[in-house]
Motif scaffolding. Structure first.
Motif, PDB file in Angstrom:
ATOM      1  N   ALA A 449       0.824  -1.206   0.000  1.00  0.00           N
ATOM      2  CA  ALA A 449       0.000   0.000   0.000  1.00  0.00           C
ATOM      3  C   ALA A 449       0.861   1.260   0.000  1.00  0.00           C
ATOM      4  O   ALA A 449       0.424   2.310  -0.468  1.00  0.00           O
ATOM      5  N   ILE A 450       2.088   1.154   0.518  1.00  0.00           N
ATOM      6  CA  ILE A 450       2.947   2.337   0.566  1.00  0.00           C
ATOM      7  C   ILE A 450       3.276   2.818  -0.847  1.00  0.00           C
ATOM      8  O   ILE A 450       3.135   3.996  -1.169  1.00  0.00           O
ATOM      9  N   GLU A 452       1.640   1.824  -3.555  1.00  0.00           N
ATOM     10  CA  GLU A 452       0.367   2.098  -4.228  1.00  0.00           C
ATOM     11  C   GLU A 452      -0.099   3.508  -3.911  1.00  0.00           C
ATOM     12  O   GLU A 452      -0.618   4.209  -4.778  1.00  0.00           O
ATOM     13  N   ALA A 453       0.119   3.913  -2.654  1.00  0.00           N
ATOM     14  CA  ALA A 453      -0.278   5.263  -2.271  1.00  0.00           C
ATOM     15  C   ALA A 453       0.497   6.278  -3.097  1.00  0.00           C
ATOM     16  O   ALA A 453      -0.076   7.253  -3.587  1.00  0.00           O
ATOM     17  N   ALA A 454       1.799   6.038  -3.275  1.00  0.00           N
ATOM     18  CA  ALA A 454       2.618   6.985  -4.033  1.00  0.00           C
ATOM     19  C   ALA A 454       2.109   7.104  -5.467  1.00  0.00           C
ATOM     20  O   ALA A 454       1.944   8.207  -5.986  1.00  0.00           O
ATOM     21  N   VAL A 455       1.851   5.960  -6.085  1.00  0.00           N
ATOM     22  CA  VAL A 455       1.382   5.967  -7.473  1.00  0.00           C
ATOM     23  C   VAL A 455      -0.004   6.597  -7.550  1.00  0.00           C
ATOM     24  O   VAL A 455      -0.310   7.382  -8.441  1.00  0.00           O
ATOM     25  N   ASP A 456      -0.816   6.252  -6.560  1.00  0.00           N
ATOM     26  CA  ASP A 456      -2.179   6.756  -6.493  1.00  0.00           C
ATOM     27  C   ASP A 456      -2.200   8.276  -6.399  1.00  0.00           C
ATOM     28  O   ASP A 456      -3.071   8.938  -6.940  1.00  0.00           O
ATOM     29  N   LEU A 457      -1.203   8.826  -5.692  1.00  0.00           N
ATOM     30  CA  LEU A 457      -1.151  10.273  -5.520  1.00  0.00           C
ATOM     31  C   LEU A 457      -0.546  10.953  -6.739  1.00  0.00           C
ATOM     32  O   LEU A 457      -0.328  12.151  -6.736  1.00  0.00           O
ATOM     33  N   GLY A 458      -0.225  10.147  -7.761  1.00  0.00           N
ATOM     34  CA  GLY A 458       0.194  10.750  -9.014  1.00  0.00           C
ATOM     35  C   GLY A 458       1.655  10.567  -9.360  1.00  0.00           C
ATOM     36  O   GLY A 458       2.106  11.037 -10.396  1.00  0.00           O
ATOM     37  N   ALA A 459       2.411   9.884  -8.477  1.00  0.00           N
ATOM     38  CA  ALA A 459       3.826   9.703  -8.778  1.00  0.00           C
ATOM     39  C   ALA A 459       3.976   8.669  -9.883  1.00  0.00           C
ATOM     40  O   ALA A 459       3.369   7.615  -9.834  1.00  0.00           O
ATOM     41  N   GLY A 460       4.805   8.965 -10.863  1.00  0.00           N
ATOM     42  CA  GLY A 460       5.092   7.995 -11.910  1.00  0.00           C
ATOM     43  C   GLY A 460       6.017   6.925 -11.367  1.00  0.00           C
ATOM     44  O   GLY A 460       6.478   6.997 -10.227  1.00  0.00           O
ATOM     45  N   PHE A 461       6.280   5.929 -12.208  1.00  0.00           N
ATOM     46  CA  PHE A 461       7.119   4.824 -11.770  1.00  0.00           C
ATOM     47  C   PHE A 461       8.467   5.308 -11.240  1.00  0.00           C
ATOM     48  O   PHE A 461       8.907   4.931 -10.166  1.00  0.00           O
ATOM     49  N   ARG A 463       9.501   8.207 -10.104  1.00  0.00           N
ATOM     50  CA  ARG A 463       9.487   8.954  -8.854  1.00  0.00           C
ATOM     51  C   ARG A 463       9.189   8.043  -7.667  1.00  0.00           C
ATOM     52  O   ARG A 463       9.845   8.104  -6.630  1.00  0.00           O
TER      53      ARG A 463
ATOM     54  N   PHE B  57      -5.225  -0.296  -9.605  1.00  0.00           N
ATOM     55  CA  PHE B  57      -4.212  -1.211  -9.062  1.00  0.00           C
ATOM     56  C   PHE B  57      -4.345  -2.614  -9.628  1.00  0.00           C
ATOM     57  O   PHE B  57      -3.438  -3.417  -9.527  1.00  0.00           O
ATOM     58  N   PRO B  77      -2.613   3.904 -12.169  1.00  0.00           N
ATOM     59  CA  PRO B  77      -3.143   4.708 -11.062  1.00  0.00           C
ATOM     60  C   PRO B  77      -2.714   6.174 -11.102  1.00  0.00           C
ATOM     61  O   PRO B  77      -3.518   7.051 -10.813  1.00  0.00           O
ATOM     62  N   GLN B  78      -1.454   6.408 -11.477  1.00  0.00           N
ATOM     63  CA  GLN B  78      -0.984   7.801 -11.411  1.00  0.00           C
ATOM     64  C   GLN B  78      -1.638   8.700 -12.442  1.00  0.00           C
ATOM     65  O   GLN B  78      -1.569   9.911 -12.349  1.00  0.00           O
ATOM     66  N   PHE B  86      -5.959   3.778   2.310  1.00  0.00           N
ATOM     67  CA  PHE B  86      -5.732   2.335   2.379  1.00  0.00           C
ATOM     68  C   PHE B  86      -6.053   1.782   3.760  1.00  0.00           C
ATOM     69  O   PHE B  86      -5.917   2.471   4.769  1.00  0.00           O
ATOM     70  N   GLY B  90      -0.722   2.842   4.393  1.00  0.00           N
ATOM     71  CA  GLY B  90       0.323   3.037   3.394  1.00  0.00           C
ATOM     72  C   GLY B  90       1.054   4.359   3.542  1.00  0.00           C
ATOM     73  O   GLY B  90       1.458   4.969   2.557  1.00  0.00           O
ATOM     74  N   PHE B  92       4.153   6.788   4.155  1.00  0.00           N
ATOM     75  CA  PHE B  92       5.568   6.627   3.860  1.00  0.00           C
ATOM     76  C   PHE B  92       6.349   6.695   5.174  1.00  0.00           C
ATOM     77  O   PHE B  92       6.414   7.757   5.790  1.00  0.00           O
ATOM     78  N   PHE B 103       3.310  15.068  -0.485  1.00  0.00           N
ATOM     79  CA  PHE B 103       3.833  14.245  -1.591  1.00  0.00           C
ATOM     80  C   PHE B 103       3.052  14.423  -2.888  1.00  0.00           C
ATOM     81  O   PHE B 103       3.622  14.708  -3.941  1.00  0.00           O
ATOM     82  N   VAL B 107       4.340  16.127  -6.423  1.00  0.00           N
ATOM     83  CA  VAL B 107       4.317  15.392  -7.680  1.00  0.00           C
ATOM     84  C   VAL B 107       3.705  16.259  -8.780  1.00  0.00           C
ATOM     85  O   VAL B 107       4.100  16.200  -9.937  1.00  0.00           O
ATOM     86  N   ARG B 108       2.739  17.075  -8.379  1.00  0.00           N
ATOM     87  CA  ARG B 108       2.068  17.936  -9.351  1.00  0.00           C
ATOM     88  C   ARG B 108       2.814  19.235  -9.605  1.00  0.00           C
ATOM     89  O   ARG B 108       2.294  20.145 -10.247  1.00  0.00           O
ATOM     90  N   ILE B 155      -5.068  16.392  -2.418  1.00  0.00           N
ATOM     91  CA  ILE B 155      -4.900  16.538  -3.867  1.00  0.00           C
ATOM     92  C   ILE B 155      -6.236  16.770  -4.575  1.00  0.00           C
ATOM     93  O   ILE B 155      -6.284  16.870  -5.788  1.00  0.00           O
TER      94      ILE B 155
END
Lengths: 556, 359
Positions: A449-450, A452-461, A463, B57, B77-78, B86, B90, B92, B103, B107-108, B155
């Motif tokens: 989930a850690i 997944e959270a990053a990707v979910d928040l918009g981070a690309g692979f 990042r 996912f 997802p991104q 979650f 999840g 960090f 975060f 990213v944005r 966000i």
């Protein structure tokens, strides 16, 4: 449909697509292609299908003999090494003998040093001009030396029992002492408890250790080349076929013959024995019970451990002592001449080694972490294949890898022979699996989930990988790199085929000196290697605050 | 009202080397703007898989996902305008609360000042001011949960996804937090999809509940609708407690049906589409929709076979003349006295609360 969607998804994640493609390209080029070249070279002669050396296998002594010799040595070393490993492991996990941690450290010496230093030490003691040999000759007139089967068994047993020890230590400490206590409590004698409870529970572990040591012995090149005498084994015979006879088809055939038992043992160990384990690792240390051994047994084990550790210390001490003599066996006066030589004439070897290690270490480290991440966390077509290919070289003897690299990269378009790159590539792709396994083990501890959270928040692979994954598994990353570095400085079996006049390695220099019968000079190289390795490990150990060795043991 | 989330024929099959499991089976679902829809069902019903398919996912085996009218099935997802809270949060672990929340904004590539301002505001919204420099491990479970919520809120996603967000909290905190989530969700008008297996939570928090079982949607509707008019036996059984009594429809009037229960009791109950006189049916009788009266009064006489006292409630199991068992809940039992086993009592059914199901 889903496959197709995985592909489409990949297109929308360009960096991931790029990485997956890159990794597959690298694995194909530097793992699969050399292997294929070895196979085709062994099967084709002058462009036609003609597996002539396979067909002659049973008629030609130079084919069948090394095969039988390798199996003999492997079998004996496997039995003895596992026995000694078991004694060590039992003493450490089931008794309260003093000096446990010291014994453990001593048992790791052969793992972090070049394993063939043991052979060097054995020659210093029992070779042509060895201390004991000379003593026997002058005192009793007995002309005996260690070369051949006895030397191989002695040195490889000492070099590879630590592997059995680590495997079995893990297995034995995973057996709940309450089981042994219950047996005693129910009226079983200690002997009966050992044979009916402890040993059966440890059986899968023992089988695993037997197979692992067997593989190591078959693959070993460093010890045989130093001490085999007139008892050729497959690895050395293949080396001679390349360097002495320039007969690449023969070398390829010999290495394929070597591959068969090695791969068989690997598959058995990986897919059969390791699945049979009764031990469930909970990560929760059980308070060890010490009731299952008598004090007589305890001190008996202690004595055995002292003797064996004494031999190891003696061997390494001998190498150090030998490095300070003028010409071992002929002129044993003390001198620093050999070290002066290492740091003048031999400096190139050392610097080349460090430069190549400097290339291989970061690249291999990053590649290992990337592959580990891709195969554990990402979904894309061919994921299972990537996992398999990346671990393939772990199961394949260095000799084949080395021969494969000269076959694959000795002419354009990818002419790499003679460069530093080919040596670095051998190290990267041969040693990467340990880094991968470590990173996989660590990733499995990280909540998905850690990321997944990053990707979910918009981070690309890219990042998510740099900012989240890498920091979280940095210990595995660093220790994977240290492993590659250490192997760069200590390994020999694969790279001996790809070194050149321009690019040399310190281990190869050491072997040359053994070849020249300058054992003192060889010993000096050995000492320098150990110092380099130890300083790197100790330095990074402090940085990490954790025993790197401990970590390696877990994934080995 | 515009549709923010639309699932069409969504299907997900998981393959292991032995078998294939259909986790989500041809699911159709729509969520309107500002609405909170709960996916409710027992574990393994496919609700979390559905959520993960919306978040990107998982890749669906078949079917499509639309967000705000745009097909996003093929997007990772991104590239989807969703944010997930979650189950395990999840967070960090190597970043502070501030960095965690910031975060998604970094990213944005938002300007630094704006990041700081928006993180502050978001933290204030969930009462976490002053904890910016803490690391997740230095927070209580409830605080961690709020950081996770805050990180997703900040966000300003088109759709907020909740994956059993309260399951790691203790019972009391769970109630407090769900009220807070609902209040924020309404205030900010965020379209939300919320997964839970806790029916009380679903009832309390949802605009609509989608009940799932074995990968299929069983019923979707407002909590009241789901409870009062369950579409089938599974829904009736899963939401609240229910007695299922055998019945035969004996007559139909406008807005009423006359039924005869197995013991011969005749009742007039609310009309249900599709039940003709003469058909067999099942009457769903909620335990609180029954009165216990002295023997001889009410619709039928029954015997107490089991009694169970929990303070605010007394639960009885009654044996009906038909041989069926009826579970009854009585509020404030101290006022009415506790009935001992073997007592004969009269039973009166609340006609309005009885719901008929086709057998």
């Amino acid at each position: 449909m889903e496959r197709y969607r995985e592909l489409r998804r990949l297109v929308h994640d360009p960096f991931l697509l790029f990485l997956v493609t890159l990794v597959f390209a690298l694995l194909t080029l530097f793992i699969v292609y050399p292997l294929v070249r070895v196979l085709t070279t062994s099967l084709f002669y002058r462009g036609e299908f003609n597996p002539k050396y396979f067909l002659q296998f049973f008629q030609r002594r130079y084919l069948i003999k090394p095969f039988l010799n390798s199996l003999t040595v492997g079998g004996l070393v496997s039995l003895l090494g596992t026995l000694i490993g078991f004694v060590f492991a039992y003493a450490v996990t089931r008794t309260d003998i003093p000096g446990k941690s010291l014994f453990k450290v001593i048992a790791t010496f052969p793992i972090i040093s070049p394993p063939f230093l043991i052979a060097l030490a054995a020659i210093l003691l029992l070779g042509n001009h060895g201390l004991i040999t000379e003593f026997l000759r002058t005192r009793f007139g007995i002309d005996w030396d260690i070369y051949g089967l006895p030397g191989l068994v002695l040195t490889e047993t000492l070099a590879y029992f630590p592997l059995a020890f680590m495997t079995l230590e893990g297995v034995l400490s995973g057996i709940d002492p309450a089981l042994e206590e219950s047996a005693l409590d129910l009226g079983a004698s200690r002997l009966r408890t050992f044979f009916r409870v402890t040993l059966p529970l440890a059986t899968p572990g023992i089988a695993s250790a037997l197979l692992l040591v067997f593989i190591r012995s078959l693959e070993d090149f460093g010890n045989p080349i130093v001490i085999q005498g007139h008892y050729p084994v497959l690895t050395t015979q293949a080396y001679l076929a390349v360097t002495g006879m320039y007969n690449l088809p023969l070398a390829a055939t010999l290495s394929v013959i070597l591959l068969v038992p090695t791969l068989l043992a690997f598959v058995l160990q990986r897919y059969w024995v390791s699945r049979r384990s009764y031990v469930t690792v909970t990560g929760r240390p059980t308070p060890s019970s010490l009731k299952a051994t008598t004090s007589g047994l305890k001190w008996g084990l202690f004595a055995v451990l002292c003797v064996l550790s004494g031999i190891i210390l003696l061997f390494y001490g001998l190498v150090f002592y030998g490095s300070l003599t003028r010409m071992w066996g002929l002129d044993n006066t003390l001198t620093l001449e050999n070290y002066r030589y290492v740091f003048s004439t031999g400096l190139d070897y050392l610097l080349d080694t460090l430069k190549i290690a400097g290339m291989a270490t970061p690249i291999g480290g990053i590649l290992a972490v990337v592959i580990a991440y891709l195969v554990t966390r990402k979904r894309f077509p061919g994921r299972g294949l990537m996992d398999f290919l990346s671990m393939l070289n772990f199961a394949i003897p260095g000799t084949i890898v080395g021969i494969g690299y000269i076959l694959a990269f000795h002419r354009p378009p990818l002419q790499l022979t003679g460069t530093a790159a080919i040596i670095a590539l051998v190290f990267i792709f041969r040693r990467m699996p340990v880094g991968i396994r470590e990173a996989v083990a660590m990733l499995q501890q990280v909540d998905p989930a850690i990321e997944e959270a990053a990707v979910d928040l918009g981070a690309g692979f890219s990042r998510a990988f740099r900012r989240i994954v890498l920091p979280l598994i940095s210990p595995a990353f660093i220790s994977g790199m240290v492993y590659i570095f250490v192997r760069c400085v200590t390994a020999i079996s694969a790279v001996v085929f790809v070194v050149s006049a321009q690019w040399q390695l310190i281990t190869v220099a050491l072997l040359h000196e053994v070849d020249n019968a300058d054992l003192s000079q060889a010993a000096a190289y050995g000492v320098v290697i150990i110092v380099v390795v130890l300083s790197v490990i100790l330095l990074l150990d402090n940085v990490l605050g954790k025993m790197i060795l401990r970590r390696w043991q877990r994934v080995h | 009202m515009s549709i923010e989330v639309r699932l069409e024929g969504l299907t997900k099959v998981f393959h292991s080397h032995r078998e294939s499991v259909v986790a989500v089976d041809l699911l159709d679902l729509q969520v309107e703007r500002g609405e909170l829809v709960t996916l409710l069902g027992p574990s393994g019903c496919g609700k979390t898989t559905t959520l993960r398919l919306v978040g990107g996912f998982e890749i669906p085996t078949a079917g499509e996902v639309y967000l705000g009218g745009k097909r996003v099935t093929h997007l990772p997802p991104q590239r989807r305008d969703t944010a997930t809270v979650f189950q395990s949060y999840g967070l960090f672990p190597h970043m502070t609360v501030f960095e965690n929340v910031a975060f998604g904004l970094k990213v944005r590539h938002l300007p630094r000042d704006e990041v700081r301002r928006r993180v502050r505001e978001a933290l204030k919204l969930v009462n976490l001011e002053g904890l910016e420099r803490r690391y997740p491990r230095e927070l209580s479970g409830g605080q961690q949960q709020r950081v996770a919520l805050c990180r997703a809120l900040v966000i300003e996603p088109r759709v907020l996804l909740f994956d059993e967000p309260l399951s790691n909290l203790d019972a009391k905190l769970r109630v407090e937090t769900r009220e807070q989530i609902r209040r924020l969700q309404k205030e900010l008008g965020i379209t939300s999809l919320y997964v839970t297996h806790d029916q009380a939570e679903a009832m309390a928090i949802s605009d609509r509940i989608a009940v799932m079982s074995e990968g299929r949607l069983q019923q979707i509707g407002p909590p009241y609708e789901i409870y009062a008019h369950p579409a089938n036996r599974f829904v009736a059984d899963f939401i609240g407690r229910a007695n299922f009594l055998r019945a035969v429809v004996v007559g139909a009037m406008d807005e009423k049906l006359a039924v005869e229960l197995a013991g011969g009791v005749r009742l007039e109950v609310p009309f249900v589409e599709g039940l003709e006189p003469g058909t067999e049916a099942v009457a769903v009788v909620r335990p609180e929709a029954v009165d216990i009266l002295p023997e001889g009064e009410g619709d039928v006489t029954a015997i107490v076979v089991f009694g169970h006292y929990t303070g605010s409630l007394a639960t009885y199991k009654l044996s009906l003349p038909s041989g069926e068992t009826l579970e009854v809940e009585v509020l404030s039992p101290q006022e009415k006295g506790f009935l001992s086993e073997g007592t004969r009592v009269g039973v009166r059914f609340h006609r309005q609360s009885i719901h008929l199901l086709k057998e």
